[in-house]
Design an enzyme around this catalytic site. Structure first.
Site, PDB file in Angstrom:
ATOM      1  N   HIS A 296       0.857  -1.187   0.000  1.00 13.94           N
ATOM      2  CA  HIS A 296       0.000   0.000   0.000  1.00 13.94           C
ATOM      3  C   HIS A 296       0.891   1.234   0.000  1.00 13.94           C
ATOM      4  O   HIS A 296       1.538   1.548   0.996  1.00 13.94           O
ATOM      5  CB  HIS A 296      -0.924   0.010   1.224  1.00 13.94           C
ATOM      6  CG  HIS A 296      -1.755   1.259   1.295  1.00 13.94           C
ATOM      7  ND1 HIS A 296      -2.693   1.570   0.334  1.00 13.94           N
ATOM      8  CD2 HIS A 296      -1.763   2.299   2.172  1.00 13.94           C
ATOM      9  CE1 HIS A 296      -3.245   2.732   0.630  1.00 13.94           C
ATOM     10  NE2 HIS A 296      -2.700   3.201   1.733  1.00 13.94           N
TER      11      HIS A 296
ATOM     12  N   ASP B  93       1.164   5.084  -0.283  1.00  9.22           N
ATOM     13  CA  ASP B  93       0.468   6.371  -0.239  1.00  9.22           C
ATOM     14  C   ASP B  93       1.140   7.381  -1.158  1.00  9.22           C
ATOM     15  O   ASP B  93       2.354   7.575  -1.086  1.00  9.22           O
ATOM     16  CB  ASP B  93       0.467   6.914   1.196  1.00  9.22           C
ATOM     17  CG  ASP B  93      -0.470   6.128   2.094  1.00  9.22           C
ATOM     18  OD1 ASP B  93      -1.644   6.005   1.730  1.00  9.22           O
ATOM     19  OD2 ASP B  93      -0.013   5.632   3.143  1.00  9.22           O
TER      20      ASP B  93
ATOM     21  N   ASP C 219      -7.630   1.662   2.026  1.00 12.37           N
ATOM     22  CA  ASP C 219      -7.290   2.514   3.165  1.00 12.37           C
ATOM     23  C   ASP C 219      -8.210   3.717   3.406  1.00 12.37           C
ATOM     24  O   ASP C 219      -8.263   4.207   4.524  1.00 12.37           O
ATOM     25  CB  ASP C 219      -5.833   2.998   3.026  1.00 12.37           C
ATOM     26  CG  ASP C 219      -5.272   3.550   4.324  1.00 12.37           C
ATOM     27  OD1 ASP C 219      -5.758   3.155   5.398  1.00 12.37           O
ATOM     28  OD2 ASP C 219      -4.358   4.388   4.267  1.00 12.37           O
TER      29      ASP C 219
ATOM     30  N   HIS D 206      -5.959   9.794  -0.650  1.00 11.03           N
ATOM     31  CA  HIS D 206      -6.680   9.791   0.630  1.00 11.03           C
ATOM     32  C   HIS D 206      -5.893  10.368   1.797  1.00 11.03           C
ATOM     33  O   HIS D 206      -6.395  10.351   2.927  1.00 11.03           O
ATOM     34  CB  HIS D 206      -7.211   8.386   0.952  1.00 11.03           C
ATOM     35  CG  HIS D 206      -6.152   7.331   1.039  1.00 11.03           C
ATOM     36  ND1 HIS D 206      -5.760   6.577  -0.043  1.00 11.03           N
ATOM     37  CD2 HIS D 206      -5.397   6.907   2.062  1.00 11.03           C
ATOM     38  CE1 HIS D 206      -4.817   5.727   0.333  1.00 11.03           C
ATOM     39  NE2 HIS D 206      -4.576   5.913   1.612  1.00 11.03           N
TER      40      HIS D 206
HETATM   41 ZN   LIG Z   1      -3.095   5.015   2.729  1.00  9.26          ZN
END
Ligand SMILES: [Zn+2]
Length: 1005
Positions: free
Chosen positions: A39, A41, A163, A406
């Site tokens: 994951h 970001d 997420d 996000h």
């Molecule tokens: Zn995230």
């Protein structure tokens, strides 16, 4: 006949694309799909580029380039291994730096189904603060780039929102319209999850639109463990779990224990799920920088777990992907539960409502929305003037793609990352403005040698009423570009110094009426504002052509008499009681003692109907706490947790000043030096503008504060029900202290009733009495009592809430707390005085005007009014015919090989307006002035799949929930390609996307 055609289509669309190398499950066993993932970001604790490189590893040990390097090495060595990748913003940073050989290797891995793209947008976008226009753009950017690089076989079919902090219904609807087969996510309210676990309803069919029927259904699954592996099975270099030690000659042999633990974890997980397949997400944030650690241990795990089958174990484990898992669920051919509301708000604990980020960093949220407005205009101008896919436009699209992440528009990144986000927007806007300037110059005659040519200038600081050109030039031309596909009028506001009058001339050479409006004192005092402007010069630009511009010539006048005539009358009311200010359309009642709004009315030939309304600003005190347990949770960037039960007055009264003139009146209200507002009524408008200015929020008392605007309509009895938009599109019903699908125990009576508001909050007391408040950015909002509308505009907090960002949300600028300026727009159904425009029409059309305001640019000039009028192109449109009042031109942008991408949106819901909710037909050939359309091909919403090739899974749902009104769009679906008749029909809330092949039909440019 019509029904038979639909049926045939449904039967034909039985199967869909899945990964070509999906493992074969074993029947009679529990099949465990291991999904290797990372994951990543797109900015959070580090900037997107710091994450890419692995720079600043003291903040977080994370380098995405190493993830891709090391995963590709592992996949190449073993065709059995699989990996999924999600964020195109990172993938293409890496791809662009690979050799041809490496690119070929990756193409092979993708073709073999070992490396599968999932989601595929530029980022994994936020769902609460992102607007649908931004979501569609960022998904399109990533998906089309993947398509162009790897071909249609690599098209992501699964949406992966593991997420984001809560999930909107519109997001699911948009994914369905993009052709996705299913959606998986990790976060939902803890009690909702427990209920679904107990009922085996963690997987469902989300009926995500109340207008679009099955075309907006999306299979949706909640992941079992957030997005991490089961406890004890994280084998990453960032993790501390024990590896599998399988050499009996060595100390620490643990195979039996590991296998037993795994079998137990699988059996536990199977309790919550309905089929004999379960998914395990083997990865966490920025995992797989050293991929061999994961794969070496998973290889052993798979081997030893499956070996137990010879002893009767019924658990079968293998490398898989979300699309293979989804295919297995589809093949299970069972009946699924349905869902029609959304997954907001998200609470991770009894006192941890993730409703603060709906408002966190309001300046950034406003900047993102403003930039979307500008981006749409740049795309339109580039398309209409044949500028093609310019790299400057691509950079702005990429910047906006990053900002939908996000932790970006959500306001949950660290401060230095937020600064980087803002810088990306600023650079993108500056470069794209050059493009607009070039486009405009193509429309102007060649006057080199005759006149000095000056480039138009964009004033990015109009948000603080600052613009060097208008402040210093003795004469300038203002260009007002209208990004809507229908004519509009607009009150232009231009910052100017005081003591000067102006002559404004339109393209016909006629003088335009001007009003000079003093800027509020609190605006002049904003820290860091460096401007000589003390007034706004206001005039009405009438009939701005659709997708076109009007210019105005503005010249300073030395005549002091003109200044005095144009200057508004300014007075401070005396005495007590209620005073009424009456304009052409609207009237306001204000209490002279408190300075607060008391009533609002609509002016008709029969008199004025006044409605009671109160409005003021209040503050919540943010809970402070050490976060050691739920009871000590602090209010922070993610969490809203007020310290007490209700909001407190900031001041019982506001000092007011009245500003009046021929074009508008304003009431300047000051509660404290850090909370002020302008109530503004333009003569020709049917909406009350409320321009708020909040900050620096004082924290000297050691208490963080969260500021709300509360509007109360005493006569609207709402019975705990209110409505909020979903990502700016459909409206969702909310009921205080209630969730439609599970029993709520709300221990946070305020925070637990907050919802995302992207564009509007609506109250309704029956069909004839409704009110709406519209916003210029995403915010949190609620209704805590009858007739209440509450929107949180700003927050400044002194404690971290311990969900990772590691900073208090304490924004400062120029050494002081950050000041934020924004607008709310207030409407009541009584304002709908015209037969042609009911309440639905009022809030949808005002909403569209806010979403895409005119774009202003300024050109200093030495030309006289006469020369300017006779020499220059001062009125232009690229649109042949205006779109009907219910059709929004959502996208017009340059596409590949000289083609154009067009999206048309029916902007009304069914039932919303008596006339405008009807289906509407548009002829594409009637749209563009300068381009003949040779063919139009319809694609899915994201432009990466031809509509005729779309073939989504169908799912069995509980027949009680079966939606009988199949959207008629599915039934006229034989027509996806047009090369003769270009007539297109849109049903309520429907968006149609087309690739247009065009031929220039003009010599103008
Ligand atoms: Zn995230």
């Amino acid at each position: 006949m019509w029904a038979a055609v639909c049926l045939a289509l449904l039967i034909l669309s039985a199967s869909a694309l899945a990964n070509p190398s999906c493992p074969t499950p074993k029947s009679g066993m529990l099949n465990v799909h291991l999904v290797c993932h990372t994951h990543d970001d797109v900015g959070w604790l580090k900037t997107v580029d710091q994450y890419y490189y692995g720079s600043k590893n003291s903040i977080q040990l994370a380098g995405v380039q190493y993830v891709l390097d090391s995963v590709v090495r592992e996949l190449k060595e073993d065709p059995n291994k699989k990996f999924i990748y999600v964020e195109s913003a990172f993938f293409f940073r890496w791809w662009d730096n690979q050799s041809q050989d490496m690119q070929n290797t990756v193409k092979d891995l993708v073709a073999r189904g070992q490396l599968e793209f999932i989601n595929g947008g530029w980022c994994m976008n936020d769902e609460a603060a992102a607007h649908y226009n931004g979501i569609i753009d960022q998904m399109t950017l990533g998906l089309v780039k993947l398509n162009n690089t790897f071909g249609p076989e690599a098209r992501p079919t699964v949406a992966w929102q593991i997420d984001p902090f809560g999930h909107s219904r519109e997001q699911a609807s948009l994914f369905a319209q993009m052709g996705f087969e299913g959606l998986f996510f990790g976060r939902l309210d803890h009690d909702d999850k427990n209920t679904r676990w107990a009922n085996k309803t963690l997987e469902m069919v989300w009926q995500a639109s109340q207008n679009l029927g099955e075309s907006a259904w999306l299979f949706t699954g909640v992941l079992p463990n957030g997005y991490g592996p089961p406890g004890g099975f994280c084998f990453d270099i960032l993790c501390h779990d024990e590896p599998i030690m399988d050499d009996r000659r060595l100390h620490g042999y643990n195979v039996d224990k590991k296998v037993n633990d795994f079998l137990k974890a699988a059996q536990n997980q199977a309790q919550g799920y309905a089929t004999d397949h379960i998914i395990m997400t083997m990865g966490e944030d920025f995992n797989y920088q050293s991929a061999d650690m994961w794969y070496k241990n998973l290889d052993k795990l798979i081997r030893y777990v499956n070996e137990r089958q010879t002893n009767g174990s019924k658990i079968n484990v293998f490398y898989s992907t979300p699309s293979c898992y989804l295919k297995a669920l589809h093949d299970a051919n069972i009946t699924w539960p349905t869902k029609t509301d959304d997954f907001f708000p998200y609470a991770s604990g009894n006192h941890s409502y993730w409703t603060g980020y709906f408002t966190s960093r309001p300046a950034l949220k406003g900047y993102v929305r403003k930039t979307n407005n500008f981006l749409q205009a740049v795309k339109q101008v580039s398309a209409m003037l044949g500028l093609g896919q310019d790299p400057r436009l691509e950079r702005l699209k990429e910047a906006m793609g990053v900002l939908q992440h996000h932790d970006a528009v959500s306001g949950t990144a660290k401060q230095h990352v937020t600064n980087d986000y803002a810088e990306r927007l600023a650079q993108g806007v500056a470069e794209s403005f050059e493009l607009v300037a070039e486009a405009y110059s193509k429309l102007q005659p060649d006057i080199s040698g005759v006149e000095e040519t000056v480039e138009p200038v964009f004033c990015p600081l109009l948000n603080v009423s600052s613009c060097p050109v208008s402040e210093t030039s003795s004469a300038f031309v203002v260009t007002v570009y209208n990004p809507l596909a229908r004519p509009r009028q607009y009150y232009v506001r231009i910052p100017v110094p005081e003591g000067v009058g102006y002559k404004v001339t339109d393209y016909k050479g006629d003088a335009v009426e001007v009003q000079l409006v003093p800027l509020p004192e609190s605006l002049l005092n904003i820290p860091g504002r460096n401007s000589t402007a003390k007034h706004d010069l206001v005039f009405l630009a009438k009939d701005i052509p659709p997708l076109g511009f009007l210019q105005f010539h503005v010249k300073k006048s030395a005549n002091i008499r003109i200044y005095k005539e144009q200057m508004s009358s300014v007075h401070v009311p005396t005495g007590s009681g209620e005073m009424e200010l009456v304009g052409k359309n609207l009237a306001l009642g204000v209490d002279k003692d408190t300075g607060l709004l008391k009533s609002i009315g609509v002016v008709t030939p029969n008199g004025i109907t006044m409605v009671k309304v109160n409005q003021t600003f209040l503050r919540y005190a943010g809970m402070s706490g050490n976060n050691h347990n739920e009871d000590h949770r602090a209010s922070g960037a993610y969490i809203f947790r007020p310290n007490g039960t209700s909001a407190q007055e900031i001041s019982a009264k506001a000092n007011i000043t009245i500003i009046e003139g021929p074009l508008l009146f304003e009431i300047h209200q000051v509660w404290t030096p850090w909370v002020s507002q302008v109530l503004r009524v333009y003569m020709d408008q049917l909406v009350l503008e409320m321009e708020w200015l909040v900050g620096p929020i004082p924290i000297e008392d050691g208490i963080g504060k969260e500021i709300v605007n509360r509007v109360v309509w005493p006569d609207i009895v709402t019975n705990n029900t209110f409505y909020t938009d979903s990502n700016g599109r459909e409206i969702v019903q909310r009921v205080k202290d209630f969730r439609p699908t599970w029993q709520l125990q709300n221990l946070e009576p305020i925070a637990g009733n907050y919802y995302p508001v992207n564009s509007r909050l609506i109250l309704s007391a029956g069909p004839d009495v409704s009110a709406a408040i519209l916003t210029d950015r995403s915010q949190g909002g609620t209704s805590l009592d009858h007739g209440h509308m509450e929107l949180m505009v700003h927050r400044r907090l002194l404690h971290d809430d311990a969900f990772g960002v590691g900073e208090a949300l304490n924004e400062t600028a120029f050494g002081k707390g950050l000041v934020v300026r924004g607008k709310h727009y207030l409407l009541h159904s009584y304002f709908a005085t015209s037969k042609d425009c009911d309440f639905g029409c009022l809030h949808r059309s005002v909403g569209e005007h806010i979403m895409l305001e005119p774009v202003l640019s300024f050109t200093p000039t030495t030309a006289t009014t006469h020369t300017w009028k006779n020499t220059y192109t001062n009125k232009w449109t690229g649109l042949k015919t205006s779109l009907p009042a219910n059709v929004h031109l959502l996208t017009l942008e340059p596409w590949t090989d000289g083609s154009l991408l067009l999206r048309l949106e029916h902007m009304y819901e069914a039932q919303e307006s008596a006339t405008l909710s009807n289906p509407v037909t548009v002829n594409l050939q009637d749209l563009l002035v300068d381009w003949k359309i040779l063919s139009a091909v319809e694609t899915t919403l994201s432009g990466n799949l031809l509509k005729k090739d779309e073939n989504r899974y169908t799912w069995n749902v509980d027949s009680a929930h079966h939606d009988n009104h199949i959207s008629s769009s599915q039934c006229d679906s034989e027509v996806y390609e047009y090369d003769d008749e270009f007539s297109v029909t849109l049903n309520p809330m429907e968006i149609k996307t087309f690739i247009l092949t065009t031929e220039k039909s003009t010599t103008l440019f």
